[in-house]
Design a protein around this motif. Structure first.
Motif, PDB file in Angstrom:
ATOM      1  N   ILE A 108      -1.657 -18.700  10.039  1.00  0.00           N
ATOM      2  CA  ILE A 108      -1.370 -17.552   9.168  1.00  0.00           C
ATOM      3  C   ILE A 108      -2.426 -16.459   9.335  1.00  0.00           C
ATOM      4  CG2 ILE A 108      -2.469 -18.555   7.084  1.00  0.00           C
ATOM      5  CD1 ILE A 108      -0.099 -17.217   5.481  1.00  0.00           C
ATOM      6  N   GLU A 109      -3.678 -16.842   9.467  1.00  0.00           N
ATOM      7  CA  GLU A 109      -4.745 -15.834   9.543  1.00  0.00           C
ATOM      8  C   GLU A 109      -4.656 -15.026  10.841  1.00  0.00           C
ATOM      9  OE1 GLU A 109      -8.440 -17.853   8.645  1.00  0.00           O
ATOM     10  OE2 GLU A 109      -7.656 -18.552   6.707  1.00  0.00           O
ATOM     11  N   ASP A 110      -4.389 -15.700  11.946  1.00  0.00           N
ATOM     12  CA  ASP A 110      -4.272 -14.980  13.222  1.00  0.00           C
ATOM     13  C   ASP A 110      -3.118 -13.991  13.197  1.00  0.00           C
ATOM     14  OD1 ASP A 110      -6.368 -16.456  14.099  1.00  0.00           O
ATOM     15  OD2 ASP A 110      -5.283 -17.569  15.647  1.00  0.00           O
ATOM     16  N   PHE A 111      -2.002 -14.413  12.666  1.00  0.00           N
ATOM     17  CA  PHE A 111      -0.849 -13.516  12.657  1.00  0.00           C
ATOM     18  C   PHE A 111      -1.096 -12.331  11.714  1.00  0.00           C
ATOM     19  CE2 PHE A 111       3.555 -12.261  11.439  1.00  0.00           C
ATOM     20  CZ  PHE A 111       3.979 -11.873  12.695  1.00  0.00           C
ATOM     21  N   GLN A 112      -1.699 -12.600  10.579  1.00  0.00           N
ATOM     22  CA  GLN A 112      -2.024 -11.512   9.651  1.00  0.00           C
ATOM     23  C   GLN A 112      -2.956 -10.492  10.309  1.00  0.00           C
ATOM     24  OE1 GLN A 112      -1.420 -13.889   5.389  1.00  0.00           O
ATOM     25  NE2 GLN A 112      -3.484 -13.706   6.199  1.00  0.00           N
ATOM     26  N   ASP A 113      -3.966 -11.000  11.027  1.00  0.00           N
ATOM     27  CA  ASP A 113      -4.910 -10.095  11.703  1.00  0.00           C
ATOM     28  C   ASP A 113      -4.196  -9.256  12.763  1.00  0.00           C
ATOM     29  OD1 ASP A 113      -6.915 -11.121  10.180  1.00  0.00           O
ATOM     30  OD2 ASP A 113      -7.790 -12.383  11.742  1.00  0.00           O
ATOM     31  N   LYS A 114      -3.312  -9.900  13.502  1.00  0.00           N
ATOM     32  CA  LYS A 114      -2.579  -9.203  14.559  1.00  0.00           C
ATOM     33  C   LYS A 114      -1.710  -8.082  13.986  1.00  0.00           C
ATOM     34  CE  LYS A 114       1.097 -10.618  17.796  1.00  0.00           C
ATOM     35  NZ  LYS A 114       1.545 -11.813  18.558  1.00  0.00           N
ATOM     36  N   LEU A 115      -1.034  -8.380  12.881  1.00  0.00           N
ATOM     37  CA  LEU A 115      -0.151  -7.369  12.288  1.00  0.00           C
ATOM     38  C   LEU A 115      -0.957  -6.279  11.571  1.00  0.00           C
ATOM     39  CD1 LEU A 115       3.048  -7.210  12.299  1.00  0.00           C
ATOM     40  CD2 LEU A 115       2.003  -9.236  13.292  1.00  0.00           C
ATOM     41  N   ALA A 116      -2.102  -6.641  11.029  1.00  0.00           N
ATOM     42  CA  ALA A 116      -2.966  -5.614  10.436  1.00  0.00           C
ATOM     43  C   ALA A 116      -3.372  -4.620  11.523  1.00  0.00           C
ATOM     44  CB  ALA A 116      -4.195  -6.251   9.790  1.00  0.00           C
ATOM     45  N   ASP A 117      -3.784  -5.122  12.677  1.00  0.00           N
ATOM     46  CA  ASP A 117      -4.133  -4.249  13.807  1.00  0.00           C
ATOM     47  C   ASP A 117      -2.948  -3.383  14.217  1.00  0.00           C
ATOM     48  OD1 ASP A 117      -6.673  -5.165  13.941  1.00  0.00           O
ATOM     49  OD2 ASP A 117      -6.368  -6.469  15.682  1.00  0.00           O
ATOM     50  N   PHE A 118      -1.813  -4.014  14.331  1.00  0.00           N
ATOM     51  CA  PHE A 118      -0.615  -3.299  14.776  1.00  0.00           C
ATOM     52  C   PHE A 118      -0.280  -2.150  13.817  1.00  0.00           C
ATOM     53  CE2 PHE A 118       4.055  -2.813  14.691  1.00  0.00           C
ATOM     54  CZ  PHE A 118       4.283  -2.481  16.023  1.00  0.00           C
ATOM     55  N   LEU A 119      -0.474  -2.404  12.530  1.00  0.00           N
ATOM     56  CA  LEU A 119      -0.137  -1.400  11.518  1.00  0.00           C
ATOM     57  C   LEU A 119      -1.310  -0.474  11.199  1.00  0.00           C
ATOM     58  CD1 LEU A 119       1.873  -3.803   9.180  1.00  0.00           C
ATOM     59  CD2 LEU A 119       2.836  -1.994  10.625  1.00  0.00           C
ATOM     60  N   GLY A 120      -2.431  -0.697  11.882  1.00  0.00           N
ATOM     61  CA  GLY A 120      -3.596   0.164  11.670  1.00  0.00           C
ATOM     62  C   GLY A 120      -4.211   0.018  10.296  1.00  0.00           C
ATOM     63  N   LYS A 121      -4.102  -1.184   9.724  1.00  0.00           N
ATOM     64  CA  LYS A 121      -4.652  -1.414   8.391  1.00  0.00           C
ATOM     65  C   LYS A 121      -5.770  -2.458   8.464  1.00  0.00           C
ATOM     66  CE  LYS A 121      -2.002   1.390   6.085  1.00  0.00           C
ATOM     67  NZ  LYS A 121      -2.636   2.667   5.675  1.00  0.00           N
ATOM     68  N   GLU A 122      -6.590  -2.456   7.434  1.00  0.00           N
ATOM     69  CA  GLU A 122      -7.737  -3.371   7.406  1.00  0.00           C
ATOM     70  C   GLU A 122      -7.289  -4.829   7.342  1.00  0.00           C
ATOM     71  OE1 GLU A 122     -11.924  -3.854   4.856  1.00  0.00           O
ATOM     72  OE2 GLU A 122     -10.345  -2.503   4.136  1.00  0.00           O
ATOM     73  N   ALA A 123      -6.240  -5.096   6.589  1.00  0.00           N
ATOM     74  CA  ALA A 123      -5.823  -6.487   6.371  1.00  0.00           C
ATOM     75  C   ALA A 123      -4.324  -6.556   6.127  1.00  0.00           C
ATOM     76  CB  ALA A 123      -6.579  -7.075   5.174  1.00  0.00           C
ATOM     77  N   ALA A 124      -3.779  -7.745   6.323  1.00  0.00           N
ATOM     78  CA  ALA A 124      -2.344  -7.959   6.100  1.00  0.00           C
ATOM     79  C   ALA A 124      -2.139  -9.347   5.511  1.00  0.00           C
ATOM     80  CB  ALA A 124      -1.567  -7.816   7.403  1.00  0.00           C
ATOM     81  N   VAL A 125      -1.066  -9.501   4.767  1.00  0.00           N
ATOM     82  CA  VAL A 125      -0.732 -10.788   4.146  1.00  0.00           C
ATOM     83  C   VAL A 125       0.722 -11.115   4.473  1.00  0.00           C
ATOM     84  CG1 VAL A 125      -0.531 -12.073   1.971  1.00  0.00           C
ATOM     85  CG2 VAL A 125      -2.348 -10.374   2.266  1.00  0.00           C
ATOM     86  N   PHE A 126       0.945 -12.357   4.869  1.00  0.00           N
ATOM     87  CA  PHE A 126       2.310 -12.803   5.158  1.00  0.00           C
ATOM     88  C   PHE A 126       2.968 -13.256   3.860  1.00  0.00           C
ATOM     89  CE2 PHE A 126       5.811 -15.389   6.532  1.00  0.00           C
ATOM     90  CZ  PHE A 126       6.235 -14.780   7.712  1.00  0.00           C
ATOM     91  N   PHE A 127       4.142 -12.730   3.580  1.00  0.00           N
ATOM     92  CA  PHE A 127       4.918 -13.087   2.385  1.00  0.00           C
ATOM     93  C   PHE A 127       6.234 -13.743   2.793  1.00  0.00           C
ATOM     94  CE2 PHE A 127       3.111 -11.309  -1.521  1.00  0.00           C
ATOM     95  CZ  PHE A 127       2.090 -10.538  -1.020  1.00  0.00           C
ATOM     96  N   PRO A 128       6.764 -14.610   1.914  1.00  0.00           N
ATOM     97  CA  PRO A 128       8.089 -15.175   2.197  1.00  0.00           C
ATOM     98  C   PRO A 128       9.159 -14.097   2.236  1.00  0.00           C
ATOM     99  CG  PRO A 128       7.057 -16.325   0.338  1.00  0.00           C
ATOM    100  CD  PRO A 128       6.179 -15.165   0.673  1.00  0.00           C
TER     101      PRO A 128
END
Lengths: 368, 368
Positions: free
Chosen positions: B49-69
């Motif tokens: 979960i942490e790797d994917f969140q980091d990857k999507l945060a980068d993709f979206l140009g944001k500091e952090a991301a959280v995966f939701f159901p």
């Protein structure tokens, strides 16, 4: 540098608690035999979700059941429905209920329900706690077994008496049956017999049963239909829940009839722990597949003791200990398939090490 | 007995919209290459979960991301956080926002937020709608593209102007980017460039991207940390989200760079529809992979027409039509991998049938 308890635990070949390790194989195995051409469930509709809901409704002796992503979601919703029905925004449960200590106060923050805490941190809710309530409540939640105190249970007669009292008083009775199957051998009842005492029943699909995640909420259809509306509001009405449903079904079938064995294993294992000095279990004699192991040691001493046992033996007893006070800490044991895969000589060796090392640390006492 | 539209659709060999059918193979394929020994995520922690969140945060140009159901959960939470921050329990969005029409009023029932509806059911929100607000709001939600009106978009200059205005006014700007990747080719911007205009960004992992379910919510870490607390309250902090995360990652990689093709396909396909009598698309020229097809026919006549085309041709254009009024109905087209698998002669044949049958039904006009 010495390994931490978690590090030492991760190196062990066998684990006392649980089924197989929680890795991706759990899902892959459940999917091996499924037909890739089968259609996904779609927002709560479709064969995969409807069939499983019907099956679990039957199993729990209820008119209908709804699959939820989590018990946290299912139980808040159950209490909210009963509170709305009675127009009383107050419910009661145990001070160590999952809702009280593990859900960031979702029930209060999202549903604005007031809670009354019954009994205390050392015992389960008894009839007198309920008859002694001095405020009106919409619903009483009973957690069977009461996980945070080692999985204790009231007597079946107490359950019946509480159920009867609640019906007379117009109090809805909700079962937090996260581990419902695990208590059936002790009570010698079916899930439906216990379910009949309650207006609504929740069970977890991953705790004792070993699925990936998910929960079932069951009751009359008028109740479960309302729960579907709230499920959508919570963001739980996913386009596809099948990864959880298929694995829930797979492990339900695989483990549901093994609960008696897990219970007997737990009783026998607790006896071995209780033979060790400085160690006792709660309950002393388990009433399900679980119990807590208390060490009359400080947390650091206990961690160091356990880590050294893991390094010499091959069994991980626990990955953590929780501090009770400066002289005592504890951990949870919950029996599943994992325990059966441990060769008996390994268990013997671990208990010998446990006895020896406690004695070394203290007064040359011995257990084994 | 004649087949219903849905029945006729289910018999077709090809589908205009989407990727492959939503069956269990979608998950099985995503899991084929994963290592079964990899550990599950655990309540929001762990590599998967942490790797994917980091990857999507980068993709979206944001500091952090959280995966939701689900996006339903993610977006209610985003609005709640901004409302709490400003202590203003009021937000604004389009009257056809997902939150307004598809979520059983979760935002109001669970979070008690008041909503102001901007623009109307025929157009997107413009700068004047925002500057003309006569009540204070904590957050403005923009849905790009606006799905329920065929995926329309404001100009990029409008987006920039709204963003600048909101910053000056202390209004948080949230992006309902369920289909964010699908609009990047039209704007000729990166996800991060669009994300930079917003304080918080949600994207869906299953709509255009084709995963099983799930959503990402991104923003500053102070925002995403709060969202994790609310995720637990909602019952979305599951012990294991990996079935959704692994499939999200798999289909993100598989489809993310194909959005330009889907967009061009949509433009070309809309042109073909617009050549048919009694048919028009909204928008006339698509600005993403999607558009709505309007038929100047009553619902029953349109269903019968489409069903007969499916029976003679092999392509399912839609499984349903929605009534606009007594003389008009419409359906959605959303281009993905499925469209590419249709042989060109089949497409030609279907449009010939469409033209011919509309003409037969009415006035001998012809399209093709």
């Amino acid at each position: 540098m010495k390994a931490t308890l978690a590090e030492a635990f991760n190196q062990t070949s066998y684990r006392l608690s649980g089924h197989t390790p929680r890795n991706l194989e759990v899902l892959k195995q459940a999917l091996n035999q499924v037909d890739g051409e089968r259609a996904s469930d779609m927002y709560g509709k479709g064969e995969i979700i409807e069939d499983f809901q019907d099956k679990l409704a039957d199993f729990l002796g209820k008119e209908a059941a709804v699959f939820f992503p989590s018990g946290t979601m299912a139980q808040q919703i159950a209490l909210r429905i009963w509170a709305d029905e009675k127009q009383v925004k107050r419910v009661a449960y145990h001070p160590l209920s999952h809702l009280e200590i593990h859900e960031e106060d979702g029930l209060k923050e999202l549903h604005h329900l007031e809670t009354i805490l019954l009994a205390d941190e050392n015992r389960v809710i008894e009839l007198e706690d309920v008859t002694g309530l001095d405020k009106e409540i919409a619903c009483l939640l009973l957690e069977l077994p009461q996980r945070e105190i080692g999985g204790q249970l009231p007597s079946y007669e107490t359950l019946e008496a509480i159920s009867e009292y609640c019906r007379k008083q117009g109090i809805r009775l909700h079962l937090d049956g996260a581990r419902l199957l695990e208590i059936l051998p002790y009570y010698r009842k079916s899930a439906a017999e216990i379910g009949a005492l309650f207006d609504s029943v929740y069970i977890s699909m991953y705790k004792g049963l070993g699925g990936v995640a998910g929960a079932i909420l069951a009751g009359e259809a008028s109740f479960t239909e309302k729960s579907k509306v709230w499920k959508r509001r919570h963001g739980g009405d996913l386009i596809s829940l099948y990864p959880y449903i298929l694995s829930a079904d797979y492990y339900f079938e695989k483990h549901k009839d093994k609960m008696d064995q897990y219970y007997q294993d737990a009783v026998q294992l607790a006896e071995q722990f209780n033979r060790c000095p400085y160690i006792s279990t709660v309950p002393e004699i388990p009433v399900s597949n679980m119990f807590h192991v208390y060490l009359a040691k400080g947390k650091e001493a206990a961690e160091s003791l356990l880590a050294s046992i893991y390094e010499e033996g091959g069994i991980g007893l626990t990955s953590y200990v929780k501090e009770k006070n400066e002289q005592a800490c504890y951990f949870e044991v919950s029996i599943g398939e994992g325990y059966h895969s441990i060769p008996k000589p390994e268990i013997k060796k671990t208990f010998e090490l446990l006895g020896k090392k406690i004695s070394d640390q203290e007064e040359n006492e011995y257990c084994g």
